[in-house]
Scaffold this motif. Structure first.
Motif, PDB file in Angstrom:
ATOM      1  N   ILE A  10       0.746  -1.185   0.047  1.00  0.00           N
ATOM      2  CA  ILE A  10       0.121  -0.142   0.015  1.00  0.00           C
ATOM      3  C   ILE A  10       1.051   1.475  -0.220  1.00  0.00           C
ATOM      4  CG2 ILE A  10      -1.555   1.428   1.470  1.00  0.00           C
ATOM      5  CD1 ILE A  10      -2.929  -1.066   2.147  1.00  0.00           C
ATOM      6  N   TYR A  11       1.942   1.252   0.768  1.00  0.00           N
ATOM      7  CA  TYR A  11       2.988   2.312   1.005  1.00  0.00           C
ATOM      8  C   TYR A  11       3.400   2.379  -0.639  1.00  0.00           C
ATOM      9  CZ  TYR A  11       6.749   5.481   2.247  1.00  0.00           C
ATOM     10  OH  TYR A  11       7.727   6.469   2.187  1.00  0.00           O
ATOM     11  N   LYS A  12       3.789   1.506  -1.174  1.00  0.00           N
ATOM     12  CA  LYS A  12       4.536   1.652  -2.330  1.00  0.00           C
ATOM     13  C   LYS A  12       3.614   2.204  -3.593  1.00  0.00           C
ATOM     14  CE  LYS A  12       7.885  -1.834  -2.804  1.00  0.00           C
ATOM     15  NZ  LYS A  12       8.514  -3.114  -3.364  1.00  0.00           N
ATOM     16  N   ARG A  13       2.306   1.725  -3.525  1.00  0.00           N
ATOM     17  CA  ARG A  13       1.417   2.209  -4.501  1.00  0.00           C
ATOM     18  C   ARG A  13       0.949   3.783  -4.111  1.00  0.00           C
ATOM     19  NH1 ARG A  13      -4.271  -0.560  -6.494  1.00  0.00           N
ATOM     20  NH2 ARG A  13      -2.857  -1.950  -7.482  1.00  0.00           N
ATOM     21  N   GLN A  14       1.066   4.154  -2.828  1.00  0.00           N
ATOM     22  CA  GLN A  14       0.246   5.542  -2.398  1.00  0.00           C
ATOM     23  C   GLN A  14       1.736   6.390  -3.001  1.00  0.00           C
ATOM     24  OE1 GLN A  14      -0.260   5.336   1.421  1.00  0.00           O
ATOM     25  NE2 GLN A  14      -2.560   5.252   1.186  1.00  0.00           N
ATOM     26  N   HIS A  15       2.860   6.016  -2.977  1.00  0.00           N
ATOM     27  CA  HIS A  15       3.829   6.995  -3.113  1.00  0.00           C
ATOM     28  C   HIS A  15       4.674   6.680  -4.694  1.00  0.00           C
ATOM     29  CE1 HIS A  15       3.308   6.995   1.152  1.00  0.00           C
ATOM     30  NE2 HIS A  15       3.954   8.444   0.929  1.00  0.00           N
ATOM     31  N   ASN A  16       3.752   5.978  -5.317  1.00  0.00           N
ATOM     32  CA  ASN A  16       4.155   5.780  -6.819  1.00  0.00           C
ATOM     33  C   ASN A  16       5.634   5.186  -6.890  1.00  0.00           C
ATOM     34  OD1 ASN A  16       1.889   7.480  -7.542  1.00  0.00           O
ATOM     35  ND2 ASN A  16       2.888   9.172  -7.586  1.00  0.00           N
ATOM     36  N   LYS A  17       5.590   4.153  -6.096  1.00  0.00           N
ATOM     37  CA  LYS A  17       6.902   3.467  -6.365  1.00  0.00           C
ATOM     38  C   LYS A  17       6.743   2.308  -7.233  1.00  0.00           C
ATOM     39  CE  LYS A  17       9.234   5.435  -2.631  1.00  0.00           C
ATOM     40  NZ  LYS A  17      10.274   6.283  -2.625  1.00  0.00           N
ATOM     41  N   LYS A  18       7.752   1.683  -7.872  1.00  0.00           N
ATOM     42  CA  LYS A  18       7.607   0.606  -8.981  1.00  0.00           C
ATOM     43  C   LYS A  18       7.215  -0.545  -8.276  1.00  0.00           C
ATOM     44  CE  LYS A  18       9.041  -0.659 -13.241  1.00  0.00           C
ATOM     45  NZ  LYS A  18       9.684  -0.047 -14.346  1.00  0.00           N
ATOM     46  N   LEU A  19       6.020  -1.244  -8.710  1.00  0.00           N
ATOM     47  CA  LEU A  19       5.499  -2.470  -8.134  1.00  0.00           C
ATOM     48  C   LEU A  19       5.488  -3.470  -9.319  1.00  0.00           C
ATOM     49  CD1 LEU A  19       2.034  -1.444  -6.299  1.00  0.00           C
ATOM     50  CD2 LEU A  19       4.058  -2.599  -5.223  1.00  0.00           C
ATOM     51  N   SER A  20       5.976  -4.721  -9.164  1.00  0.00           N
ATOM     52  CA  SER A  20       6.004  -5.882 -10.052  1.00  0.00           C
ATOM     53  C   SER A  20       4.766  -6.135 -10.281  1.00  0.00           C
ATOM     54  CB  SER A  20       7.080  -6.820  -9.562  1.00  0.00           C
ATOM     55  OG  SER A  20       6.219  -7.753  -8.642  1.00  0.00           O
ATOM     56  N   LEU A  21       4.618  -6.962 -11.399  1.00  0.00           N
ATOM     57  CA  LEU A  21       3.190  -7.252 -11.878  1.00  0.00           C
ATOM     58  C   LEU A  21       2.842  -8.257 -10.767  1.00  0.00           C
ATOM     59  CD1 LEU A  21       1.064  -7.645 -13.953  1.00  0.00           C
ATOM     60  CD2 LEU A  21       2.249  -9.590 -14.875  1.00  0.00           C
ATOM     61  N   ASN A  22       3.427  -9.180 -10.123  1.00  0.00           N
ATOM     62  CA  ASN A  22       3.090  -9.875  -9.237  1.00  0.00           C
ATOM     63  C   ASN A  22       2.614  -9.399  -7.975  1.00  0.00           C
ATOM     64  OD1 ASN A  22       2.664 -12.541  -7.987  1.00  0.00           O
ATOM     65  ND2 ASN A  22       4.574 -12.681  -7.001  1.00  0.00           N
ATOM     66  N   GLU A  23       3.254  -8.280  -7.647  1.00  0.00           N
ATOM     67  CA  GLU A  23       2.966  -7.471  -6.589  1.00  0.00           C
ATOM     68  C   GLU A  23       1.650  -6.835  -6.661  1.00  0.00           C
ATOM     69  OE1 GLU A  23       7.396  -6.109  -4.509  1.00  0.00           O
ATOM     70  OE2 GLU A  23       6.423  -4.820  -5.957  1.00  0.00           O
ATOM     71  N   TYR A  32     -10.499   1.936  -0.761  1.00  0.00           N
ATOM     72  CA  TYR A  32     -10.267   2.685  -1.655  1.00  0.00           C
ATOM     73  C   TYR A  32      -9.829   4.014  -1.875  1.00  0.00           C
ATOM     74  CZ  TYR A  32     -10.687  -2.139  -3.877  1.00  0.00           C
ATOM     75  OH  TYR A  32     -10.504  -3.462  -4.380  1.00  0.00           O
ATOM     76  N   LYS A  33     -10.787   4.814  -1.858  1.00  0.00           N
ATOM     77  CA  LYS A  33     -11.120   6.311  -1.924  1.00  0.00           C
ATOM     78  C   LYS A  33     -10.037   6.812  -0.929  1.00  0.00           C
ATOM     79  CE  LYS A  33     -14.220   6.294  -4.810  1.00  0.00           C
ATOM     80  NZ  LYS A  33     -14.468   7.071  -6.143  1.00  0.00           N
ATOM     81  N   LYS A  34     -10.182   6.570   0.354  1.00  0.00           N
ATOM     82  CA  LYS A  34      -9.056   7.447   1.319  1.00  0.00           C
ATOM     83  C   LYS A  34      -7.639   7.303   1.058  1.00  0.00           C
ATOM     84  CE  LYS A  34     -12.295   8.166   4.857  1.00  0.00           C
ATOM     85  NZ  LYS A  34     -12.805   7.914   6.423  1.00  0.00           N
ATOM     86  N   ARG A  35      -7.135   6.049   0.437  1.00  0.00           N
ATOM     87  CA  ARG A  35      -5.929   5.786   0.337  1.00  0.00           C
ATOM     88  C   ARG A  35      -5.576   6.463  -1.242  1.00  0.00           C
ATOM     89  NH1 ARG A  35      -6.387  -0.521   2.268  1.00  0.00           N
ATOM     90  NH2 ARG A  35      -6.098   0.128   4.500  1.00  0.00           N
ATOM     91  N   GLY A  36      -6.338   6.811  -1.904  1.00  0.00           N
ATOM     92  CA  GLY A  36      -6.165   7.481  -3.074  1.00  0.00           C
ATOM     93  C   GLY A  36      -6.000   6.356  -4.421  1.00  0.00           C
ATOM     94  N   PHE A  37      -6.739   5.413  -4.219  1.00  0.00           N
ATOM     95  CA  PHE A  37      -7.018   4.122  -5.307  1.00  0.00           C
ATOM     96  C   PHE A  37      -8.116   4.500  -5.957  1.00  0.00           C
ATOM     97  CE2 PHE A  37      -4.445   1.547  -2.052  1.00  0.00           C
ATOM     98  CZ  PHE A  37      -3.200   2.019  -2.415  1.00  0.00           C
TER      99      PHE A  37
END
Length: 109
Positions: free
Chosen positions: A38-51, A90-95
């Protein structure tokens, strides 16, 4: 040679199998890994397809379990469980929530 009788078979509706949310939750990532993703996605870090797949699955199961728990709670008015859970997961996390996520939850007990 005798003639074969042609009989029509009745088509019966197949019941859609119901899956257990608790069994599905056991297969997903740990809480620590979940928070990391969640931290990675919120801060636009690179996520692999599996992640990405694991995170989407974990968010989906958390959304479904939230809906199921609020659905049978007397304190919550009818049909308010959907926006409440959508907002908190979803919404409060910015997703952006995936399309048809509420219909997919009906597969689970």
């Amino acid at each position: 040679m005798p003639k074969k009788n042609k009989t029509k078979k009745r088509k019966t509706k197949k019941r859609k199998p119901k899956y257990s949310l608790q069994k599905a939750k056991k297969r997903i990532v740990s809480k620590k890994k979940y928070q990391e993703l969640i931290y990675k996605r919120q801060h636009n870090k690179k996520l692999s397809l599996n992640e990405r797949k694991k995170l989407d699955e974990a968010l989906f199961f958390n959304y479904c379990s939230c809906v199921k728990s609020l659905k049978y709670d007397d304190k919550v008015k009818d049909y308010l469980e959907y926006p409440v859970c959508m907002s908190s997961i979803y919404k409060k996390r910015g997703f952006t929530p995936p399309k048809g996520v509420t219909q997919k939850c009906s597969k689970y007990k």
